[in-house]
Design a protein around this motif. Structure first.
Motif, PDB file in Angstrom:
ATOM      1  N   THR A   2       0.830  -1.204   0.000  1.00  0.00           N
ATOM      2  CA  THR A   2       0.000   0.000   0.000  1.00  0.00           C
ATOM      3  C   THR A   2       0.867   1.257   0.000  1.00  0.00           C
ATOM      4  OG1 THR A   2      -0.121   0.101   2.426  1.00  0.00           O
ATOM      5  CG2 THR A   2      -1.848  -1.154   1.282  1.00  0.00           C
ATOM      6  N   ILE A   3       0.254   2.379  -0.431  1.00  0.00           N
ATOM      7  CA  ILE A   3       0.846   3.697  -0.254  1.00  0.00           C
ATOM      8  C   ILE A   3      -0.196   4.598   0.393  1.00  0.00           C
ATOM      9  CG2 ILE A   3       2.511   3.541  -2.133  1.00  0.00           C
ATOM     10  CD1 ILE A   3       0.563   5.151  -3.879  1.00  0.00           C
ATOM     11  N   ASN A   4       0.279   5.567   1.163  1.00  0.00           N
ATOM     12  CA  ASN A   4      -0.597   6.474   1.891  1.00  0.00           C
ATOM     13  C   ASN A   4      -0.712   7.791   1.123  1.00  0.00           C
ATOM     14  OD1 ASN A   4      -1.821   8.278   3.673  1.00  0.00           O
ATOM     15  ND2 ASN A   4      -0.898   7.331   5.467  1.00  0.00           N
ATOM     16  N   CYS A   5      -1.891   8.041   0.579  1.00  0.00           N
ATOM     17  CA  CYS A   5      -2.160   9.277  -0.159  1.00  0.00           C
ATOM     18  C   CYS A   5      -3.177  10.114   0.607  1.00  0.00           C
ATOM     19  CB  CYS A   5      -2.699   8.975  -1.558  1.00  0.00           C
ATOM     20  SG  CYS A   5      -1.525   8.204  -2.667  1.00  0.00           S
ATOM     21  N   PRO A 137       3.884  10.015  -0.951  1.00  0.00           N
ATOM     22  CA  PRO A 137       4.542   9.034  -1.812  1.00  0.00           C
ATOM     23  C   PRO A 137       5.447   9.724  -2.827  1.00  0.00           C
ATOM     24  CG  PRO A 137       2.225   8.490  -1.548  1.00  0.00           C
ATOM     25  CD  PRO A 137       2.416   9.849  -0.946  1.00  0.00           C
ATOM     26  N   ASN A 180       8.859   7.418   3.572  1.00  0.00           N
ATOM     27  CA  ASN A 180       8.266   6.103   3.813  1.00  0.00           C
ATOM     28  C   ASN A 180       7.696   5.427   2.574  1.00  0.00           C
ATOM     29  OD1 ASN A 180       8.716   6.093   6.677  1.00  0.00           O
ATOM     30  ND2 ASN A 180       7.096   7.611   6.864  1.00  0.00           N
ATOM     31  N   ASP A 181       6.979   6.165   1.748  1.00  0.00           N
ATOM     32  CA  ASP A 181       6.310   5.563   0.590  1.00  0.00           C
ATOM     33  C   ASP A 181       7.121   5.851  -0.671  1.00  0.00           C
ATOM     34  OD1 ASP A 181       4.075   4.353   1.801  1.00  0.00           O
ATOM     35  OD2 ASP A 181       3.079   6.288   1.971  1.00  0.00           O
ATOM     36  N   VAL A 212       9.207  -2.559  -3.009  1.00  0.00           N
ATOM     37  CA  VAL A 212       8.409  -1.337  -3.098  1.00  0.00           C
ATOM     38  C   VAL A 212       7.666  -1.382  -4.429  1.00  0.00           C
ATOM     39  CG1 VAL A 212       9.968   0.011  -1.646  1.00  0.00           C
ATOM     40  CG2 VAL A 212      10.279   0.017  -4.136  1.00  0.00           C
TER      41      VAL A 212
END
Length: 277
Positions: A2-5, A137, A180-181, A212
């Motif tokens: 996952t990525i945090n948007c 990200p 992090n992302d 990643v």
């Protein structure tokens, strides 16, 4: 994966599509096509309806030999359109294609969600600090030289080993900054010959060891139409063919001009994977 948007976790275990919106007059395929607000909003609406998870906006053409654009002009092109899109489609996850930390920061302040940097920080020493500050990200692409010089930068000791070393150093630097992302883009068409692009595609799965997401930008590029003796406008079928290969080799995000076709490609590849014996 996952990525945090903007507080939303985007699951990339099923690949997603990033639609391209060029704000430049000289991009290789659609340069100058979206000249007014109505045309821009119509195209964004179409891409979202067709299934784009992200909209990638660029105000500096990175095609080979493109003219240099100063930061003031890039900001002038980019910032009003970020605001325009979010005023009409507030949930849109905008990716800003820039190598300049100030353009990145100003765009993020106005609601952009992702930064897509063709230079992975090489063209602006402050970019990593900016990404760390905003905790968004960060797409790091492989590029040697600049958009103006990259076609002369095609000598490698070993293409795949060199790119893996490049990304290992970049990831080490990024993680040390508490970024992090991270998303990796091997940079098809950037400082690579047609033959090198196909070597890279053949070995794309080797980049999954970084654990990643992988973003792939193949849409209508010269590595397709040069082989087919055609042109960018006639390269959709070839694009879909290479997208299929990239997905089978582990691509998580397809950056495309043609969203509907890319979404269909993902659905078919996912069906293939789901029914493997």
């Amino acid at each position: 994966m996952t990525i945090n948007c903007k507080g939303e976790l985007i699951d990339l275990s099923v690949p997603k599509v990033m639609g391209i919106l060029n704000l430049t007059p000289d991009s290789f395929y659609d340069g100058g096509k979206y000249k007014d607000e109505a045309a821009i909003l119509k195209q964004v609406e179409k891409m979202l309806e067709d299934g784009a998870s992200f909209i990638d906006m660029g105000a500096y053409s990175s095609r080979p030999g493109a003219e240099h654009v100063d930061e003031t002009e890039e900001l002038k092109r980019m910032l009003p359109i970020v605001e325009l899109i979010l005023s009409h489609f507030p949930d849109t996850l905008i990716s800003v294609d820039t190598f300049r930390s100030n353009v990145a920061a100003e765009s993020l302040e106005r609601g952009a969600a992702i930064i897509n940097d063709i230079s992975a920080g090489n063209l602006d020493a402050e970019m990593f600090n900016t990404i760390a500050q905003y905790q968004v990200p960060y797409i790091m692409m492989h590029l040697k030289g600049t958009p103006q010089s990259m076609q002369k930068e095609i000598i490698y000791d070993d293409l795949i080993k060199d790119l893996r070393f490049y990304f290992s150093k970049k990831m080490e630097e990024a993680t040390s900054k508490k970024i992090n992302d991270i998303i990796l883009d091997p940079g098809f068409g950037f400082a690579k010959t047609t033959e090198q692009n196909y070597t890279l595609l053949n070995h794309l799965d080797l980049f999954k060891t970084f654990e990643v997401p992988l973003l792939i930008g193949l849409s209508r590029k010269s590595m397709i139409y040069k082989i087919l003796n055609s042109n960018p406008k006639e390269a959709l079928n070839g694009t879909t063919t290479l997208h299929t290969i990239a997905l089978l080799k582990g691509a998580n995000i397809l950056r495309v001009h043609d969203v509907k076709e890319a979404v269909e490609c993902i659905k078919l590849v996912e069906a293939l994977k789901a029914n493997a014996l």
